[in-house]
Structure formats: structure tokens, C-alpha cells
Scaffold this active site. Structure first.
Site, PDB file in Angstrom:
ATOM      1  CB  SER A  69      91.101  32.586  27.191  1.00 36.68           C
ATOM      2  OG  SER A  69      90.864  33.039  25.874  1.00 36.68           O
TER       3      SER A  69
ATOM      4  CG  ASP B 166      83.333  33.297  23.431  1.00 35.83           C
ATOM      5  OD1 ASP B 166      83.441  32.284  22.717  1.00 35.83           O
ATOM      6  OD2 ASP B 166      83.921  33.431  24.523  1.00 35.83           O
TER       7      ASP B 166
ATOM      8  CG  HIS C 289      86.617  31.303  25.406  1.00 31.20           C
ATOM      9  ND1 HIS C 289      86.117  32.588  25.364  1.00 31.20           N
ATOM     10  CD2 HIS C 289      87.899  31.401  25.795  1.00 31.20           C
ATOM     11  CE1 HIS C 289      87.066  33.432  25.714  1.00 31.20           C
ATOM     12  NE2 HIS C 289      88.165  32.736  25.984  1.00 31.20           N
TER      13      HIS C 289
END
Length: 601
Positions: free
Chosen positions: A457, A579, A582
């Protein structure tokens, strides 16, 4: 999260002070884990300790009642459970709902749905059906921890009935231990069959069917080691044996709490069962009236924490969740952590003193008028009325519209490939070198000036910026990708990246740990190509292990170079989204810049 019990029948039962110490250890481990999983990677095992204690204590009390009365008063049992557990959780849910409405209205609908599931004690199945991850601390879900209470309440509903049947039918009673043992093995087998290696196994972690094994081991111990029939005076050799096993068991439990990771495959393939078995001697020793371990565990501090363990468990998670929301995960200031702990202690004490104990002792009489205490009655009645009224309005969905659904499509992949159309997340032109040189899938293409980027990601985050810097590159990023997923990917799609003048960047490790063998296997697929491995910045317990393996691989292979994103991003909370993994725009720029330094050096 069962609290202390004094009497369930008219017959005298001894208060088991040693269990307070075990509850204290369990709840402390859970709180530390939720404050930061990297501090105590196996802190979530505190939940299993609670499960064993619940299975043990409830079964002990029910068997004690049956032996003295010849039956089990099911309605009385359930009434006591309701008085013991429900008021505190209703208080918690009401406060969380009102706080969410006032300060976090953008998640009010989600919290309302979780609250309804919690009220019916089905939170664990609610999260299973909605694919919620227990180990994902990145989403704001202040009631997620109530999944364990749901399992316990489900157990409290069916187990007394099952126990009564087992005790009354002679043939079943003769094989009691075998039946319970087999049932625990069936639960273990269910976990075996459902668990998948190297993935998020929240389904087996949340499931009543898969977690029943731990509760049933507590049941087994209760039948073998009834606490209310143990003698205070025993022979010294026997006492030494009980004491020794107890201390060894406690030491093993602490060892597992410090070393086990949610990412360990063995934990789901029998590990929970093994750790629970290792915990049984600690409980056996803690409830014995003659042991030194029982005295150690019943010290004032542990007793205070243990008696409030239910309240502490209820309140710590929403406090941590709501406060941590305003900071990047893994970079929470120390003073915030201190405030979270203090708030948890204050709220737990208020819940214990003004909700749990009074209602458990007095029931609804707590709200009946008394001439000597009219003013306190009016205050608590008005407070309760306000909480109930506000919570009811929220639960009926009157404020659901405050939660605006994010209609923006979230990128799950970022790919720029030579022979496949780009994924739906983003349409970008394929590299010019490929367009100008169309070949069939079976013909070798010259990738000399085409760098290859493979990642998870985080690669999706930086994909666009990378493409600007390397317009002829091949970029393959996918949310949720593990390192072992990249091995077949390279085999199938990128078999020609083996030459010394080629460049490959691997950004993997965000979603979990991997073996050094898999890492070596992946690197070897690229032959003599120059391979850059980007280490990870993720506030999870596998971060250190992942980064150590990547550094080791860089030292062991001449063609491998480490891009130290972890060190570069330290103390840069502005690089990260909530988080802590990211990337915001500044983080994207910083990571791409770090990659450029190495590739263009």
C-alpha cells in the site's frame, strides 16, 4: 471479563484473592498492548487469561452449587450475570455514543452499529461478518474490544444448561472430563481448519467456535481442581510441587506475553491451546489457600487492579482510541500516554464505585428513594435518565446523517505494466519503451532502462510520484500485499529482470513479517539485477523483525542495497497519515527522494 464473585449460593464459598492478581496481570498486558503493540507484542494474551479464569470460576461456582443443592438455579445465575456485567457496559456505551455524537460525528453511524451489536453481546460475530481486523489499530472503533465480552456472555448462556445436563445424566457425568476435553479439541480443530498461514486471522481470533477451547480448559481445571474443596493444610512436598508448577506457569505466561506476536502462524495452529494449558498451573496454585504464590498475587496493588479489571478493560480502549486519533500512530507523545492511563484509572474507578458495586449489591434498589440519601438519589437518577435518553435517540438512528460516507474511491492498486491494462484505481500510460516495442508475451523485451517497483500500500501511495520521476518504469503496488505474494508475481510477470544493468525496488513488509528464506528466494529471482529493499515504518510488533531481515539481506548480497526509510522518517509525524504507515504529501516526497538518492547515485 468476569469480575470477583462472593457468593452464588447460600453455601459459603471462599473468595479467591489470587485470581485478582492474575486478572491484574492480564489487564495490564492488554492495556500496554493497546497503547503500543511494539511494547508488549503478546499483550493480547491477557484476553485468553481472562477466558480461562472465567471458565474456571463460573464452573467452580456452578458445580459447588450443584453439589450442595442438587441443581443449578439458572435464572438466579443469569440474573447475577446481568447485574454484574450489564450496568457497567451500558454506562460505557452511553458515554461513548454521546462523546462520539459531540466530538466525532463523522463516525456516529458506525459506532451506533457497533453499540447495538455490543448490547446484544454479538460483537464478535458482527466484526467477523464485516471483515473487521482485530489487529488493525488504524480505524477508529472505540467499542471493538467488546468482542471478548460477547464470547463470555454467549458462554454464560449455554454453558450452565450444558453443565446441568452433564451432571444430571449419569453416563455423561462419568465421562465429563473426556467430553469437555474432546469439545476443546473440536474447537482447536476448527481453528486449524479455518486458519490460513501468513494472513490476518481475525476470523479465528473473534470466533466463539474457535475460542471456546480456552474457556473449556478452564472448565476442565474446575472439575479436577475445585477451589472450595482445597485444604488449607497440606504436606510440605505437595505444597512445594504446587508452588513450583505455579511459579513456572506464571513465568511461562509472562514469557509468552513478551515474545508472542499476532503475526506468528504457530499461535493459531495450536499455540493458543498450548499457552492456555501452560497457564492452568498458575490458576491452580493461585486459588490454593496454602500457597505463597496466592499471597504474592493478592498483594494490595494487584488486588486493587484485579477487582477493577472489568472496568479497566471496558474504559481503556475507547480512551486510547479517541485520544490517539489526534496523533500519528507509533509517535504518540509520552504525556498523552500518561494522560490516557490516568483517564482510564479515573473512569474505571468511577464505574466500579458508582455503577458496578452498588448495582451488583443492591440491584434496582439503588434507584429507590431513601430519606437519608434523597439528594444523591436524585443526582444519579437524573444522570441515568440523561444517559438512557440520549443513547436511545442515537441508537434509533436520528443522527446517522452526520456521518458522511466517503464517496472518493480509495486506491487499492497502482500498476503501470507492459502487457496488461492498468487497474481501475488509476489509468496511466504504459511506458513508452514498451509501446514502441510491442512484443508477444513469449518474446523477450529489453528492460535495460526500465526500473521495476514492487510494493504494498505504501507503493500505491507513492506510485504517481514515482511515475513522474521514472516515466519508463514498471510499477506494481497493491494494498495488503505480503512479501511472499511477490514471489509468484515475479515468476509470472517479471521474469526478465535478471541483468546486471537493471534496477528493482522492493517495498514490502507493511502488512506483516516474513521468513528470511522467502526474502532470499525473492531476491534470487532477480539474478544479477541491482535490488533496492526499502525497510518499513509501521507501528506494529513485526516492524523490528522485518527491518532486521532486510538489513541482513543487504549485507549478505552484493547486488542488494538498503533504503533506510525507517531512519529517514523517524520523528517526522508530518510524513504520515493517522495510521502511522500511509503517507501524506510530504511523506510521499520524502520517500521518493530517498529512493532517488540510491537509484541515481
Amino acid at each position: 471479563m468476569i469480575g470477583h464473585e462472593k457468593n452464588i449460593t447460600k453455601h459459603q464459598t471462599r473468595y479467591l484473592h489470587g485470581l485478582d492478581g492474575l486478572r491484574a496481570l492480564a489487564v495490564i498486558a492488554i492495556i500496554i498492548y493497546h497503547l503500543n503493540p511494539k511494547w508488549l507484542s503478546g499483550g493480547f494474551l491477557g484476553v485468553d487469561t481472562f477466558f480461562i479464569i472465567s471458565g474456571y470460576l463460573i464452573t467452580s461456582l456452578l458445580i459447588h452449587e450443584y453439589k450442595h443443592t442438587g441443581s443449578i438455579n439458572l435464572m438466579q445465575f443469569w440474573k447475577k450475570r446481568i447485574k454484574r456485567l450489564l450496568p457497567a457496559v451500558l454506562f460505557l456505551i452511553s458515554i461513548v455514543l454521546i462523546y462520539t455524537l459531540m466530538f466525532e460525528p463523522n463516525i456516529i453511524k458506525n459506532v451506533k452499529q457497533d453499540a447495538i451489536a455490543a448490547l446484544f453481546y454479538v460483537s464478535n460475530w458482527w466484526y467477523i461478518f464485516h471483515d473487521v481486523s482485530y489487529f488493525d489499530s488504524f480505524k477508529i472503533m472505540p467499542l471493538k474490544h467488546l468482542w471478548s465480552l460477547a464470547i463470555e456472555e454467549q458462554f454464560y448462556i449455554f454453558w450452565p444448561i450444558s453443565l446441568l445436563i452433564l451432571l444430571r445424566i449419569k453416563k455423561l457425568k462419568q465421562h465429563f472430563l473426556l467430553i469437555i476435553f474432546v469439545c476443546s479439541l473440536i474447537s482447536l480443530l476448527t481453528m486449524f481448519l479455518i486458519t490460513q498461514p501468513n494472513v490476518d486471522n481475525s476470523r479465528v481470533y473473534f470466533g466463539t467456535d474457535t475460542r471456546l477451547q480456552t474457556l473449556l480448559l478452564g472448565v476442565l481445571l474446575a472439575y479436577i481442581w475445585p477451589p472450595f474443596r482445597l485444604k488449607a493444610q497440606i504436606h510440605l512436598p505437595l505444597k512445594i510441587v504446587i508452588e513450583s508448577f505455579g511459579f513456572i506457569s506464571i513465568a511461562l505466561l509472562i514469557f509468552f506475553i513478551m515474545t508472542v506476536s499476532s503475526n506468528d502462524n504457530w499461535f493459531y495452529f495450536g499455540g493458543i491451546y498450548f499457552i492456555s494449558l501452560c497457564t492452568l498451573p498458575a490458576i491452580a496454585s493461585a486459588v490454593h489457600p496454602s500457597t505463597f504464590l496466592a499471597k504474592v498475587l493478592s498483594n494490595r496493588i494487584f488486588s486493587w487492579i484485579g477487582q477493577r479489571s472489568y472496568s479497566l478493560y471496558l474504559w481503556h480502549y475507547p480512551v486510547i482510541t479517541f485520544m490517539n486519533k489526534h496523533f500519528v500512530q507509533g509517535q504518540i507523545p509520552v504525556y498523552i500516554i500518561v494522560i490516557e492511563i490516568i483517564l482510564t484509572l479515573i473512569l474505571a474507578e468511577c464505574s466500579y464505585r458508582y455503577v458496578e458495586v452498588p448495582i451488583r449489591v443492591q440491584g434496582f434498589k439503588y434507584f429507590l428513594p431513601k430519606k437519608s440519601a434523597l439528594k444523591p438519589l436524585i443526582i444519579r437518577s437524573c444522570f441515568a435518565l440523561i444517559l438512557v435518553s440520549c443513547s436511545t435517540v442515537i441508537l434509533l438512528g436520528h443522527y446517522d446523517a452526520l456521518q458522511h460516507e466517503d464517496k472518493k474511491e480509495v486506491k487499492t492498486t497502482f500498476t503501470v505494466t507492459d502487457n496488461e491494462p492498468p487497474h481501475k484505481s488509476l489509468i496511466l500510460p504504459v511506458p513508452k519503451i514498451i509501446i514502441n516495442n510491442p512484443q508477444s508475451a513469449h518474446q523477450k523485451v529489453d528492460y535495460k532502462d526500465v526500473p521495476l517497483f514492487i510494493g504494498d500500500s505504501v507503493m500505491v501511495d507513492i506510485g504517481e510520484e514515482l511515475h513522474k520521476n521514472y516515466p519508463n518504469s514498471l510499477i506494481d503496488g497493491k494494498v495488503g500485499r505480503h512479501l511472499y505474494d511477490a514471489i509468484p508475481l515475479v515468476h509470472d510477470k517479471y521474469p526478465y529482470f535478471k541483468q546486471q544493468n537493471q534496477q528493482v525496488v522492493l517495498e514490502l513488509g507493511t502488512n506483516g513479517d516474513f521468513s528470511y528464506e522467502d526474502l532470499t528466494k525473492l531476491i534470487n529471482l532477480f539474478g544479477n539485477a541491482k535490488v533496492y529493499v526499502v525497510n518499513t515504518h509501521v507501528p506494529r510488533d513485526w516492524e523490528e523483525s522485518v527491518n532486521e531481515k532486510l538489513a541482513k539481506a543487504a549485507d549478505a548480497h552484493k547486488n542488494v542495497q538498503l533504503i533506510d526509510w525507517y531512519s529517514t522518517s523517524q520523528s517526522h509525524s508530518d510524513y504520515f497519515a493517522y495510521d502511522g504507515v500511509h503517507l501524506e504529501h510530504q511523506g510521499v516526497q520524502a520517500l521518493v527522494s530517498e529512493i532517488n538518492k540510491h537509484m541515481k547515485h
